[in-house]
Write a protein that holds these residues in place. Structure first.
Motif, PDB file in Angstrom:
ATOM      1  N   SER A  39       0.793  -1.140  -0.146  1.00  0.00           N
ATOM      2  CA  SER A  39      -0.114  -0.100  -0.030  1.00  0.00           C
ATOM      3  C   SER A  39       0.867   1.165  -0.048  1.00  0.00           C
ATOM      4  CB  SER A  39      -0.999  -0.001   1.292  1.00  0.00           C
ATOM      5  OG  SER A  39      -0.279   0.094   2.454  1.00  0.00           O
ATOM      6  N   ARG A  40       2.037   1.273   0.550  1.00  0.00           N
ATOM      7  CA  ARG A  40       2.967   2.418   0.513  1.00  0.00           C
ATOM      8  C   ARG A  40       3.157   3.118  -0.849  1.00  0.00           C
ATOM      9  NH1 ARG A  40       8.606   0.399   2.724  1.00  0.00           N
ATOM     10  NH2 ARG A  40       9.482  -0.868   0.720  1.00  0.00           N
ATOM     11  N   ASN A  41       3.048   2.244  -1.847  1.00  0.00           N
ATOM     12  CA  ASN A  41       3.268   2.601  -3.141  1.00  0.00           C
ATOM     13  C   ASN A  41       2.043   3.295  -3.860  1.00  0.00           C
ATOM     14  OD1 ASN A  41       6.249   1.323  -3.847  1.00  0.00           O
ATOM     15  ND2 ASN A  41       4.768  -0.197  -2.779  1.00  0.00           N
ATOM     16  N   PHE A  42       1.076   3.395  -3.141  1.00  0.00           N
ATOM     17  CA  PHE A  42      -0.140   3.865  -3.666  1.00  0.00           C
ATOM     18  C   PHE A  42      -1.170   5.002  -2.933  1.00  0.00           C
ATOM     19  CE2 PHE A  42       0.400  -0.548  -5.212  1.00  0.00           C
ATOM     20  CZ  PHE A  42       0.393  -0.354  -6.612  1.00  0.00           C
ATOM     21  N   GLY A  43       0.058   5.507  -1.587  1.00  0.00           N
ATOM     22  CA  GLY A  43      -0.560   6.478  -0.986  1.00  0.00           C
ATOM     23  C   GLY A  43       0.670   6.889  -0.070  1.00  0.00           C
ATOM     24  N   PHE A  44       0.207   7.991   0.904  1.00  0.00           N
ATOM     25  CA  PHE A  44       1.320   8.555   1.628  1.00  0.00           C
ATOM     26  C   PHE A  44       1.464   7.783   2.968  1.00  0.00           C
ATOM     27  CE2 PHE A  44      -0.651  12.552  -0.146  1.00  0.00           C
ATOM     28  CZ  PHE A  44       0.041  12.830  -1.261  1.00  0.00           C
ATOM     29  N   SER A  45       0.526   6.941   3.416  1.00  0.00           N
ATOM     30  CA  SER A  45       0.431   6.214   4.522  1.00  0.00           C
ATOM     31  C   SER A  45       1.029   4.781   4.176  1.00  0.00           C
ATOM     32  CB  SER A  45      -0.584   6.117   5.706  1.00  0.00           C
ATOM     33  OG  SER A  45      -1.723   5.435   4.620  1.00  0.00           O
ATOM     34  N   ASP A  46       1.236   3.956   5.182  1.00  0.00           N
ATOM     35  CA  ASP A  46       1.422   2.588   4.756  1.00  0.00           C
ATOM     36  C   ASP A  46       0.971   1.574   5.717  1.00  0.00           C
ATOM     37  OD1 ASP A  46       3.057   2.412   7.028  1.00  0.00           O
ATOM     38  OD2 ASP A  46       5.093   2.541   6.068  1.00  0.00           O
ATOM     39  N   ALA A  47       1.138   0.550   5.913  1.00  0.00           N
ATOM     40  CA  ALA A  47       0.522  -0.695   6.743  1.00  0.00           C
ATOM     41  C   ALA A  47       0.868  -0.369   8.045  1.00  0.00           C
ATOM     42  CB  ALA A  47       1.009  -2.230   6.386  1.00  0.00           C
ATOM     43  N   ALA A  48       1.749   0.355   8.497  1.00  0.00           N
ATOM     44  CA  ALA A  48       2.241   0.661  10.039  1.00  0.00           C
ATOM     45  C   ALA A  48       0.986   1.639  10.592  1.00  0.00           C
ATOM     46  CB  ALA A  48       3.582   1.240  10.225  1.00  0.00           C
ATOM     47  N   GLU A  49       0.611   2.721   9.633  1.00  0.00           N
ATOM     48  CA  GLU A  49      -0.352   3.638  10.232  1.00  0.00           C
ATOM     49  C   GLU A  49      -1.649   2.626  10.476  1.00  0.00           C
ATOM     50  OE1 GLU A  49       2.296   6.516   8.126  1.00  0.00           O
ATOM     51  OE2 GLU A  49       1.861   4.247   8.116  1.00  0.00           O
ATOM     52  N   GLY A  50      -1.941   1.547   9.277  1.00  0.00           N
ATOM     53  CA  GLY A  50      -3.249   1.056   9.403  1.00  0.00           C
ATOM     54  C   GLY A  50      -3.221   0.238  10.442  1.00  0.00           C
ATOM     55  N   PHE A  51      -2.089  -0.423  10.947  1.00  0.00           N
ATOM     56  CA  PHE A  51      -2.044  -1.578  11.793  1.00  0.00           C
ATOM     57  C   PHE A  51      -2.241  -0.682  13.457  1.00  0.00           C
ATOM     58  CE2 PHE A  51       0.332  -4.138  15.165  1.00  0.00           C
ATOM     59  CZ  PHE A  51      -0.116  -5.256  14.807  1.00  0.00           C
ATOM     60  N   VAL A  52      -1.661   0.608  13.597  1.00  0.00           N
ATOM     61  CA  VAL A  52      -1.948   1.234  14.640  1.00  0.00           C
ATOM     62  C   VAL A  52      -3.380   1.659  14.882  1.00  0.00           C
ATOM     63  CG1 VAL A  52      -1.240   3.283  16.086  1.00  0.00           C
ATOM     64  CG2 VAL A  52       0.547   1.808  14.885  1.00  0.00           C
ATOM     65  N   LEU A  53      -4.011   2.176  13.774  1.00  0.00           N
ATOM     66  CA  LEU A  53      -5.350   2.592  13.818  1.00  0.00           C
ATOM     67  C   LEU A  53      -6.254   1.438  14.265  1.00  0.00           C
ATOM     68  CD1 LEU A  53      -7.766   4.839  13.136  1.00  0.00           C
ATOM     69  CD2 LEU A  53      -7.590   3.658  10.804  1.00  0.00           C
ATOM     70  N   MET A  54      -6.065   0.249  13.680  1.00  0.00           N
ATOM     71  CA  MET A  54      -6.687  -1.195  13.960  1.00  0.00           C
ATOM     72  C   MET A  54      -6.704  -1.557  15.412  1.00  0.00           C
ATOM     73  SD  MET A  54      -7.195  -2.991  10.382  1.00  0.00           S
ATOM     74  CE  MET A  54      -5.514  -2.951   9.910  1.00  0.00           C
ATOM     75  N   SER A  55      -5.243  -1.310  15.896  1.00  0.00           N
ATOM     76  CA  SER A  55      -4.923  -1.658  17.326  1.00  0.00           C
ATOM     77  C   SER A  55      -5.861  -0.738  18.293  1.00  0.00           C
ATOM     78  CB  SER A  55      -3.148  -1.560  17.574  1.00  0.00           C
ATOM     79  OG  SER A  55      -2.616  -2.392  16.775  1.00  0.00           O
ATOM     80  N   GLY A  56      -5.955   0.658  17.876  1.00  0.00           N
ATOM     81  CA  GLY A  56      -6.923   1.299  18.728  1.00  0.00           C
ATOM     82  C   GLY A  56      -8.314   1.026  18.549  1.00  0.00           C
TER      83      GLY A  56
END
Length: 384
Positions: A39-56
């Motif tokens: 995903s990081r090749n198709f936007g500004f964020s990557d899987a790490a941001e998604g992982f932390v958001l879903m952890s919340g």
């Protein structure tokens, strides 16, 4: 007090967390063809941001009801997230000590030695008596093995965040954003020792996406949305995602866009937290991107159907066992990095390493799920 609704597990979170774990594993083996598909090749964020958001979100779903039933719950119940912190800590310690042992055995190879410098491991090999205690105390961190310390800090703050989120959700979000802005403007770091590099995943900045996830999860436990669905907001979020995808894929767009942000910073005086893409401080383009992505995905009925599709059950299972899978993936990724360094670049080797890693991770998740099912079938009085 907020009203709880009958809880039905939302498999969308598990599915997306499983996808994020797969992308994190690929991204943690740099230099392969396959990392260009994440995903990081198709936007500004990557899987790490998604992982932390879903952890919340997962934190609120698991621990939020305690605070929603009772504004002042018993201390033992309110601090339940801290039990998870202890698990996270010893798992992280095992992972980093395993990585240290791996490099101790292979550092004689020149390519591995060079990698040990880049990954912040070389000094720990030279002086383990000084650096091992620092690793245990989370004060020294290896590259590609530094997300769990962030999660540990966020879970330490989780009881206070949950209590505030139940009472003053809007106030909590405003306070979180203000802290994020101040940390970004003044570049406030969490220091490390013995080398003062600062935490790469700065918890003072990354808390904002965790808080957004917590508020989303609290709303889900009430059968609501934290951000209401609006057609104009959906279109705006989708347009931002399309712009980001074009930006990172088309060099001329990235050049003009970057120059425009630089002009806003230089001539209008906008702080860099709003105009650059720093991952450590989670600058605005990255933050907006993950929030826009979450908003758009949450509005798609197809995502619910996909998450309940039996063919995607292995991905859902992967997301349901995020901690052991992530810990195992970190170790496997380092084994793959060392193997690549010693053997040299090869598409076939990269593919084999990633495929083998996925096979192990899915097998681990499947085994954990089976064990959980078998344990649930045992009467409580007979469990060890």
């Amino acid at each position: 007090m907020p009203e709880l609704v009958a809880h039905r597990r939302d498999y969308r979170v598990d599915l997306l967390r499983g996808v994020a774990l797969m992308m994190i594993f690929i991204n943690h083996i740099p230099g392969t063809f396959w990392e260009h598909l994440t995903s990081r090749n198709f936007g500004f964020s990557d899987a790490a941001e998604g992982f932390v958001l879903m952890s919340g979100i997962a934190t609120a779903l698991a621990y939020g009801p305690i605070f929603m039933r009772d504004r002042t719950p018993p201390m033992a119940l309110a601090l339940r997230p801290w039990r998870r912190v202890l698990t996270l800590w010893w798992v992280h310690v095992l992972v980093v000590l395993g990585i240290l042992g791996l490099f101790f055995l292979t550092v004689q190879d020149p390519a591995v030695a060079a990698m040990s410098v880049k990954r912040n491991i070389a000094r720990a090999l030279e002086d383990p008596m000084l650096f091992v205690p620092a690793l245990v105390a989370l004060s020294h961190q290896f590259a590609y093995a530094d997300i769990l310390p962030l999660y540990i800090v966020l879970l330490l703050a989780a009881p206070a965040i949950l209590a505030a989120g139940v009472r003053w959700p809007r106030g909590l979000m405003v306070a979180s954003l203000l802290l994020w802005v101040v940390v970004g403007i003044f570049r406030i770091r969490v220091p490390t020792w013995p080398l003062d590099n600062g935490w790469f995943f700065n918890p003072l900045a990354w808390q904002v996406v965790f808080v957004a996830g917590v508020l989303t999860g609290l709303a889900m436990r009430q059968g609501q949305r934290w951000l209401p669905m609006r057609v104009w907001a959906f279109r705006l979020a989708l347009a931002y995602l399309c712009l980001a995808a074009i930006w990172v894929q088309v060099p001329v767009v990235a050049a003009w866009g970057g120059h425009g942000l630089w002009m806003v910073h230089e001539y209008l005086g906008a702080p860099s937290v709003f105009t650059s893409f720093d991952k450590s401080f989670l600058h605005l383009p990255r933050l907006l991107h993950i929030l826009a992505l979450a908003y758009v995905l949450s509005a798609l009925p197809a995502l619910t159907r996909l998450s309940e599709n039996p063919k995607l059950a292995p991905l859902v299972t992967l997301g349901q066992h995020a901690l052991p899978v992530f810990a195992a993936s970190t170790g496997l990724a380092y084994v793959a990095q060392v193997t690549k360094a010693m053997v040299g670049p090869s598409f076939l080797l990269d593919t084999a390493l990633i495929a083998a890693g996925f096979a192990i991770l899915f097998a681990l998740a499947g085994w954990l799920s089976l064990r959980k099912t078998q344990r649930a079938a045992i009467p409580v009085e007979h469990r060890v």
